[in-house]
Write an enzyme that holds these catalytic residues in place. Structure first.
Site, PDB file in Angstrom:
ATOM      1  N   PRO A   1      40.531  46.557  68.834  1.00 38.83           N
ATOM      2  CA  PRO A   1      41.580  45.863  68.077  1.00 38.83           C
ATOM      3  C   PRO A   1      41.110  44.818  67.064  1.00 38.83           C
ATOM      4  O   PRO A   1      41.318  43.617  67.226  1.00 38.83           O
ATOM      5  CB  PRO A   1      42.424  45.225  69.182  1.00 38.83           C
ATOM      6  CG  PRO A   1      41.451  44.983  70.281  1.00 38.83           C
ATOM      7  CD  PRO A   1      40.494  46.139  70.237  1.00 38.83           C
ATOM      8  N   CYS A   2      40.543  45.285  65.971  1.00 39.00           N
ATOM      9  CA  CYS A   2      40.108  44.388  64.905  1.00 39.00           C
ATOM     10  C   CYS A   2      41.282  43.683  64.237  1.00 39.00           C
ATOM     11  O   CYS A   2      41.104  42.634  63.619  1.00 39.00           O
ATOM     12  CB  CYS A   2      39.251  45.128  63.883  1.00 39.00           C
ATOM     13  SG  CYS A   2      40.000  46.627  63.226  1.00 39.00           S
ATOM     14  N   HIS A   3      42.493  44.228  64.382  1.00 38.85           N
ATOM     15  CA  HIS A   3      43.674  43.581  63.810  1.00 38.85           C
ATOM     16  C   HIS A   3      43.967  42.251  64.494  1.00 38.85           C
ATOM     17  O   HIS A   3      44.696  41.433  63.951  1.00 38.85           O
ATOM     18  CB  HIS A   3      44.892  44.508  63.900  1.00 38.85           C
ATOM     19  CG  HIS A   3      45.276  44.889  65.289  1.00 38.85           C
ATOM     20  ND1 HIS A   3      44.634  45.898  65.979  1.00 38.85           N
ATOM     21  CD2 HIS A   3      46.222  44.389  66.121  1.00 38.85           C
ATOM     22  CE1 HIS A   3      45.180  46.006  67.184  1.00 38.85           C
ATOM     23  NE2 HIS A   3      46.146  45.099  67.296  1.00 38.85           N
TER      24      HIS A   3
END
Length: 162
Positions: free
Chosen positions: A125-127
């Site tokens: 989850p880079c968001h």
């Protein structure tokens, strides 16, 4: 590498796997698109499972992914991507927090660059990585997509980002 595409609330995603592991999740428009040389359309158990888990995520019934992954990158990128998996659903970290978790608080820019090249967004989850001031900076799938994912997870109010 085999791939398939499917529609989601953030657009058509392309999933690609090699053998028994997921290698790529791509948005309709990526800042750093992957060369698809040798990719063939098809399906596999891992692609089916990835599609199912992503559907559950978008439906609000899944908060973590349990998939065999095979991202490719430098040792530093791999360390950053492994740390992304440690950011809990519904929470965000700053780039500095991510750099600290990777063992070098001064590597904020390098961490940001590695984050931007994450081949498995959403799953890793880079968001969930945001600017120190809370701003939604940089995202390979676009800021609107980042905002939509954070709203889905309850970390961004619907009124934010208009």
């Amino acid at each position: 590498m085999i791939y398939e595409q499917f529609d989601t609330p953030v657009g058509v995603l392309t999933l690609a796997a090699e053998g028994d592991a997921l290698c790529h999740v791509e948005f309709p428009s990526n800042r750093h698109p992957v060369a698809r040389t040798g990719w063939l359309p098809g399906s596999s158990d891992v692609l089916h499972e990835a599609r199912q888990q992503l559907r559950e995520y978008f439906a609000g019934t899944r908060t973590a992914f349990d998939l065999p992954l095979r991202p490719r990158g430098t040792a530093f990128q791999m360390r950053v991507w492994q740390m992304l998996a440690q950011i809990p659903f519904g929470q965000t970290w700053s780039y500095k927090q991510l750099a600290q978790a990777c063992g070098n608080a001064r590597a904020v820019r390098a961490v940001g660059a590695a984050n931007g090249r994450n081949p498995l967004p959403i799953v890793l989850p880079c968001h969930r990585v945001i600017g120190a001031d809370g701003s939604l900076t940089g995202f390979g799938g676009g800021i609107e997509t980042k905002a939509a994912l954070l709203r889905l997870e309850g970390t961004l109010r619907k009124s934010t980002m208009g």
